[in-house]
Write a protein that holds these residues in place. Structure first.
Motif, PDB file in Angstrom:
ATOM      1  N   UNK A 213      28.623 -17.750 -22.173  1.00 42.44           N
ATOM      2  CA  UNK A 213      29.341 -16.481 -22.139  1.00 42.44           C
ATOM      3  C   UNK A 213      28.489 -15.400 -21.491  1.00 42.44           C
ATOM      4  N   UNK A 214      29.036 -14.753 -20.449  1.00 45.24           N
ATOM      5  CA  UNK A 214      28.348 -13.656 -19.796  1.00 45.24           C
ATOM      6  C   UNK A 214      27.208 -14.076 -18.900  1.00 45.24           C
ATOM      7  N   UNK A 215      27.157 -15.359 -18.517  1.00 47.53           N
ATOM      8  CA  UNK A 215      26.035 -15.862 -17.720  1.00 47.53           C
ATOM      9  C   UNK A 215      26.077 -15.336 -16.297  1.00 47.53           C
ATOM     10  N   UNK A 216      24.902 -14.996 -15.771  1.00 44.07           N
ATOM     11  CA  UNK A 216      24.730 -14.619 -14.367  1.00 44.07           C
ATOM     12  C   UNK A 216      23.268 -14.871 -14.010  1.00 44.07           C
ATOM     13  N   UNK A 217      22.865 -14.497 -12.818  1.00 42.79           N
ATOM     14  CA  UNK A 217      21.500 -14.810 -12.397  1.00 42.79           C
ATOM     15  C   UNK A 217      20.452 -14.119 -13.267  1.00 42.79           C
ATOM     16  N   UNK A 218      20.755 -12.936 -13.803  1.00 37.31           N
ATOM     17  CA  UNK A 218      19.807 -12.232 -14.667  1.00 37.31           C
ATOM     18  C   UNK A 218      19.857 -12.742 -16.100  1.00 37.31           C
ATOM     19  N   UNK A 219      21.033 -13.236 -16.518  1.00 37.10           N
ATOM     20  CA  UNK A 219      21.204 -13.806 -17.858  1.00 37.10           C
ATOM     21  C   UNK A 219      21.704 -15.245 -17.703  1.00 37.10           C
ATOM     22  N   UNK A 220      20.847 -16.157 -17.236  1.00 40.03           N
ATOM     23  CA  UNK A 220      21.303 -17.515 -16.928  1.00 40.03           C
ATOM     24  C   UNK A 220      21.806 -18.288 -18.149  1.00 40.03           C
ATOM     25  N   UNK A 221      21.407 -17.911 -19.349  1.00 43.10           N
ATOM     26  CA  UNK A 221      21.898 -18.565 -20.566  1.00 43.10           C
ATOM     27  C   UNK A 221      22.920 -17.688 -21.283  1.00 43.10           C
ATOM     28  N   UNK A 222      23.401 -16.675 -20.615  1.00 39.30           N
ATOM     29  CA  UNK A 222      24.429 -15.813 -21.179  1.00 39.30           C
ATOM     30  C   UNK A 222      23.890 -14.812 -22.179  1.00 39.30           C
ATOM     31  N   UNK A 223      24.831 -14.140 -22.838  1.00 43.03           N
ATOM     32  CA  UNK A 223      24.453 -13.086 -23.783  1.00 43.03           C
ATOM     33  C   UNK A 223      23.698 -13.626 -24.989  1.00 43.03           C
TER      34      UNK A 223
END
Length: 489
Positions: A213-223
């Motif tokens: 959930x909420x994964x992106x390059x800055x948060x690769x494992x999500x929130x």
């Protein structure tokens, strides 16, 4: 005045009176006062923590990526800052060797004091055992004297550094300051070298888990990765809360404690910022996330920095020694205070001619050595230590809140900026970090709970009926009860 004192002492329940003479009992359990000024106390605060800058924190990159660990570090830094400001006020009110246990004893009663003191003991007995293993790994990797990591190295660590503590607290803290200064200088030199290789594109190079959930390059494992990274964000600050344990050995603790706590926290924030950014930007978050020696790995991209890698390796050993040495000190003082007040067996608080709690040093040292030699699992022991730490943080922050509300007229030479709002923030963040430990290592959390249960059984069935009224923390509590009764009358 004499009548008032007598009235106050009658407020102490008979079950808590010491069967031994109060004066003689305490004379055999005294520390060397006036041994540490604010500079040595500041060095102690940094020494507790500095090894965490060299390794351990980077595992948070595997849990949350650069963004997740960055947010976690910021939140945990805020928690420690709020806690440190709260402890600065409490240590000026109650300058005893009990530290967090003493604060909780005054605010939350004997149960609260024991819960807090036990949590702190779990942290300060387990952490040195883990660091001894890491020291052994460094000694082997550096090929020092041809030694390999194992029980002879662990035994040498405990024997040599406990010996220095037995020599005297002033000598011990000066040694700690020198070794800590070496480690801090090394971190700054490392950062200067690593920033020459800095590339912002490397910060977020960990592959993204698209299912999170909420994964992106800055948060690769999500929130959820932010929360899972909490315990590793703590590694940049874990242990600084132990400075008040030196209160009885400090020069002018009412002034020096707040100054040392705030100064050491400021230094740790700066070191965390430069170490985190320099390491990840020099080689990439993905390359260092699982490294046992992330600072050395961060320098491997440039062959011209080989000299710096060697320097950082030796400095990492100095950082580990500084933290190991200071955590032994903290554990001995917490054990001393709990024992002197009767929460633990009283013989553990006896002091030597040099005013060192020799059994409080030797017995935890023996336990730590046995754990290190018997398990060899440093990360597991550190996770158990973190679990104990988060419980103690929540209880110490709660103690500040309770004392502010219940005793608003209490003389406070230093007042926490923000008051209850500051300690409330520390309380909530500590509870969040406590839950996060289950996300990282459930087994470690349940082991810590098991130790807690055994200790609480001992307190419930025995030691709470044999507390020592003449101990400083118990006298503070008795006087507070008596004053409250006189006010009501």
């Amino acid at each position: 005045m004499a009548d008032d004192t007598g009235a106050r002492l009658t407020a102490v329940p008979e079950s808590t009176r010491s069967p031994e003479g109060g004066d003689d009992y305490l004379q055999r359990r005294t520390l060397r006062r006036g041994s540490a000024g604010w500079l040595l106390l500041t060095g102690l605060g940094v020494a507790y923590v500095v090894s965490g800058d060299f390794s351990g924190w980077n595992v948070g990159l595997a849990q949350g990526g650069f963004g997740g660990l960055a947010v976690a570090t910021a939140l945990m830094g805020a928690m420690y800052a709020c806690l440190v400001f709260s402890l600065a006020e409490l240590s000026a009110i109650l300058p005893t060797a009990g530290g967090g246990y003493g604060f909780a004893r005054r605010a939350l009663g004997p149960w609260g004091g024991f819960l807090t003191g036990t949590a702190i003991l779990i942290e300060y007995i387990l952490a040195p055992a883990a660091i001894a293993i890491f020291i052994g790994d460094y000694v082997e990797s550096l090929n020092l004297f041809g030694l390999t990591s194992g029980w002879p190295v662990y035994l040498a660590c405990f024997a040599i550094f406990i010996g220095i503590h037995l020599w005297g607290v002033g000598e011990a803290l000066r040694f700690s300051l020198v070794v800590t200064a070496v480690a801090v200088v090394a971190l700054i030199v490392f950062a200067v070298g690593a920033f020459t290789e800095f590339d912002p594109a490397r910060l977020d190079d960990i592959p993204v888990d698209t299912a999170a959930l909420g994964a992106n390059s800055w948060l690769p494992m999500g929130l959820l990765g932010i929360w899972a990274a909490f315990p590793f964000g703590m590694w940049f600050f874990l242990g600084v809360e132990g400075v008040p344990l030196a209160a009885e050995e400090a020069k002018d603790p009412v002034r020096s404690m707040p100054r040392a706590l705030s100064t050491s926290m400021a230094i740790l924030v700066l070191l965390a910022l430069v170490t985190f950014l320099a390491s990840t930007g020099a080689r990439g978050a993905d390359a260092i996330k699982d490294a046992g020696n992330p600072l050395v790995v961060a320098l491997e991209g440039d062959p011209g920095l080989g000299w710096l890698k060697t320097f950082v390796n030796y400095a990492g050993l100095a950082g580990l020694v500084a933290s190991f040495f200071s955590l032994i000190y903290a554990g001995s003082r917490q054990l001393f205070a709990l024992s002197r007040a009767g929460y633990l067996p009283r013989f553990l608080s006896l002091t030597s001619r040099r005013k060192a709690p020799y059994l409080g040093l030797l017995i935890p040292g023996a336990i730590g050595f046995a754990l290190a030699a018997g398990t060899g699992n440093g990360p597991r022991m550190l996770n158990i230590a973190v679990f104990g730490a988060t419980i103690s943080y929540a209880l110490m922050a709660l103690s500040h809140i309770v004392l502010r509300r219940r005793e608003p007229g209490l003389e406070r030479p230093y007042r926490t900026p923000g008051g209850i709002a500051t300690s409330s923030a520390a309380f909530l963040l500590a509870l969040s970090a406590l839950v996060a430990t289950f996300l990282v290592d459930k087994d470690a959390a349940f082991i810590a709970l098991g130790v807690y249960a055994v200790a609480l059984g001992y307190f419930a069935f025995y030691s709470r009926h044999h507390l020592v009224a003449s101990a400083p923390e118990e006298e503070f509590a008795a006087l507070a009860r008596a004053e409250a009764e006189l006010t009501r009358d």
